[in-house]
Each structure stands twice: as C-alpha cells, then as structure tokens.
Design an enzyme around this catalytic site. Structure first.
Site, short mmCIF file in Angstrom:
data_model
loop_
_atom_site.label_atom_id
_atom_site.label_comp_id
_atom_site.label_asym_id
_atom_site.label_seq_id
_atom_site.Cartn_x
_atom_site.Cartn_y
_atom_site.Cartn_z
N LYS A 104 0.85 -1.18 0.00
CA LYS A 104 0.00 0.00 0.00
C LYS A 104 0.89 1.23 0.00
O LYS A 104 1.65 1.46 0.94
CB LYS A 104 -0.89 -0.03 1.23
N LYS A 143 -2.01 -1.55 -4.00
CA LYS A 143 -2.91 -0.39 -3.93
C LYS A 143 -2.12 0.90 -3.91
O LYS A 143 -1.16 0.98 -3.16
CB LYS A 143 -3.73 -0.52 -2.65
#
Ligand code: PBG
Ligand code: ZN
Length: 340
Positions: A205, A258
C-alpha cells in the site's frame, strides 16, 4: 507481408483472441457505512457513491447482487472518534452491525470483506496508535510527522479483526501497513476458533495522493502530517515485493497492491513472483479523475459513454497486468455494462 491486424477486423474476431477479460465474479464493490436510518448521502468528490445507513446498504447490496456482484468491502464511519480508535472494535459498532445484518440476509451468497484499520476511528485520522499524538506537542513543529507505535497498533488491529469475524465477516483486510499485522491477526483468529475467516492483506500500500476522495468520504483526513512514515514510498518496487512476501509468510490468503493504475508494474511483478490470489484496489482518486472528466463532457451528450470506455480500459489493464481480483467503485456499473 505479415498482416498483424488481420484479427482486428471485427468484434467477433477481436473477442476470439482477447487475452484479458473482466469477469463480474472477480469484482469487489466498496461501501461506506454510517450510523442512522434511511440514509443514502452522496459523496461530493465521488459521484455515484454514497454513505449508507445499514438498512439502505442492504437495499443497495440487493441491487448489486441482482446484476451479479457477490463481493463487497466495507468501510465504517463511526459516531465517535478518539486517539485509540475504540469505536472500531465495539460489538455494536457501525461495521459489526452492518456485517451481521448483511450475513443474516444474504448468508453464504455474499462475500463480506471488512477493512481493518484505525484511520476512520481515530481523532487524528492516522492508521495507528501514535507515539506523538498530542496536538499540543506539534504546535511549534508543523513539519513533524505522525509516527505510529507499531506493536500497540497491532493489539488494536487484532481486536478489530476479531470483532469483524465475530459479526460474520468472511475476509478481514488489514490496511494500516503495520509490520506483522497479518501474522498477529491470523494467530488471534485461530486461537479464538475463526479458522475459516480469511485474510486479505493490503500488502503493498503506497502513500498516495489518489486516496483523497476516500478520505473525504470516510472523514479520515489526517489532522497533521501524512502517511509517509508507514505507507510505502512510490519510488520503490523491490520493497513492495518484500511486503507481499512477508504477508504471504504470515498467512495472508489474498495479497493486494494499492493503488492500481500507477502501480501496474508492481501488479505484474507480484503476479509473476507469487502464487496466491492477487487483488488490486482501483482507488477513489482513480475513479474521481474519470468521473470529473466525463462529467465535464456533458455537451457532447456522450458523458456516460466516455466514462464507460475509460473505466473498462482502466480495469481491463489492471486485469492484463495480472490482478485476479479488482476492488472498484465501478463494480456495479461494470456488471451492467458487461451484460447490456
Ligand atoms: C484505510 C484505507 C484507505 C483506503 C482504503 N483503506 C485510506 C488511506 O489509507 O488513506 C483508500 C481507498 C480509496 O482511496 O479508494 N487505511
Ligand atoms: Zn488507515
């Protein structure tokens, strides 16, 4: 002369040789859930996305299921926030109630994933318990960033994940980027008898500007600092692979990259290197960008076609890069587009 475009002549030929195809069963629809009744509040920066109270969420999920979307991920907007994110793990918390309601109505026919993080529940908006949280200590140092206490945060993440599992979540998805979060949650779930609850790690992330609209939607804007001290630096890709590897070793059933669009290289590398299901999160900013461009084209009367074409191109490219699962705010729309 070799004619490479011989197979591009018509739609049937193109379909015959198309490699990357979106599948509705691989899409996950994100939902924002708040307290209250009969509420469906539009989110300004994300046209078409709403904050739902539990009862209205049920209706929307019913609609999603009707077009073939069987997986959702939930984000909670609690009534109260504090420095310790207490409202994130209460039995009658906003997510816990919503999960129970959804499971009561849809049972095994709906995959319920829950985001496990602190940022929506903390007064400072960060994803962890902070070491330097007192606003008074930062008044004279505006550049001071938030440093989460990793191990103190793990304890809270475990409580949150357990409360979601108890409510009936199928998959818990820790997204705070604390080291060891997947391992700590796996251990606790197993000890408490939730062997069947799966974990999707938000493994790689990145600290990204593309989360902006989400933070408006969830009211999780940081009161000071940014997330660069715990989310990943977008200049790095080897580190992303190490993060994913660590999550797999700790027991993640699914790993995630992400955001998606600026990180297709990471998705491709992860797909090549690892063999657990790989998810990609097509985040709020990626959605909002396309929305605002297509909505600016109203005079051409083709605003919706523009949005559909861009969304399908983006999502298919995420698939082509190697994502097995795509979390996208277009999930419901795609399901309609693909069948109409
Ligand atoms: C919580 C979380 C965020 C997103 C998913 N889970 C926000 C953040 O990390 O700031 C972003 C999703 C999106 O932008 O669509 N940590
Ligand atoms: Zn967070």
């Amino acid at each position: 002369m070799r004619r490479l475009k011989r197979l591009r002549k018509n739609a049937a030929l193109r379909d015959l040789v198309a490699q990357a195809n979106l599948k509705v069963s691989h899409l996950v629809m994100p939902y924002f859930v708040r307290e209250g009744k009969q509420l469906k509040q539009p989110i300004q920066s994300m046209p078409g996305i709403f904050r739902f109270s539990g009862d209205r969420l049920l209706k929307d999920v019913e609609e999603a299921k009707r077009v073939g979307i069987n997986s959702i991920i939930l984000f909670g907007i609690p009534k109260n926030k504090d420095e310790k994110a207490v409202s994130a793990y209460q039995e009658d918390g906003v997510i816990q109630k919503a999960v129970a309601l959804l499971k009561k109505n849809f049972g095994d026919e709906l995959v319920v994933i829950t985001d496990v993080c602190l940022c929506e529940y903390t007064s400072h908006g960060h994803c962890g318990i902070l070491k330097n949280c007192r606003p008074s200590s930062i008044v004279h140092r505006p550049s001071l960033n938030a440093i989460p206490d990793n191990d103190a945060t793990l304890k809270v993440l475990v409580k949150i994940a357990l409360s979601h599992a108890r409510a009936g979540a199928d998959i818990v998805a820790p997204s705070s980027m604390m080291d060891g979060q997947v391992g700590a949650i796996r251990k606790a779930l197993d000890e408490k008898g939730f062997m069947e609850t799966a974990i999707m790690g938000y493994s790689a992330k990145f600290a990204s500007g593309f989360y902006g609209p989400f933070r408006e939607a969830a009211g999780s804007m940081m009161k000071f600092g940014d997330r660069k001290s715990y989310q990943m630096d977008y200049r790095n890709s080897d580190e992303a692979l190490r993060e994913i590897e660590a999550d797999i070793q700790e027991g993640a059933d699914i790993v995630m990259v992400k955001p998606a669009l600026s990180y297709l290289d990471i998705i491709a590398k992860a797909k090549e290197k690892f063999s657990v299901p790989l998810a990609a999160f097509n985040v709020s900013g990626e959605y909002a960008m396309v929305k605002s461009y297509s909505q600016s084209q109203v005079t051409s009367h083709k605003s919706q076609d523009i949005e559909r074409d861009l969304a399908l191109e983006i999502l298919t490219s995420i698939k082509r890069a190697g994502a097995d699962i795509i979390i996208t705010y277009w999930a419901k729309d795609v399901a309609k587009w693909l069948t109409s």
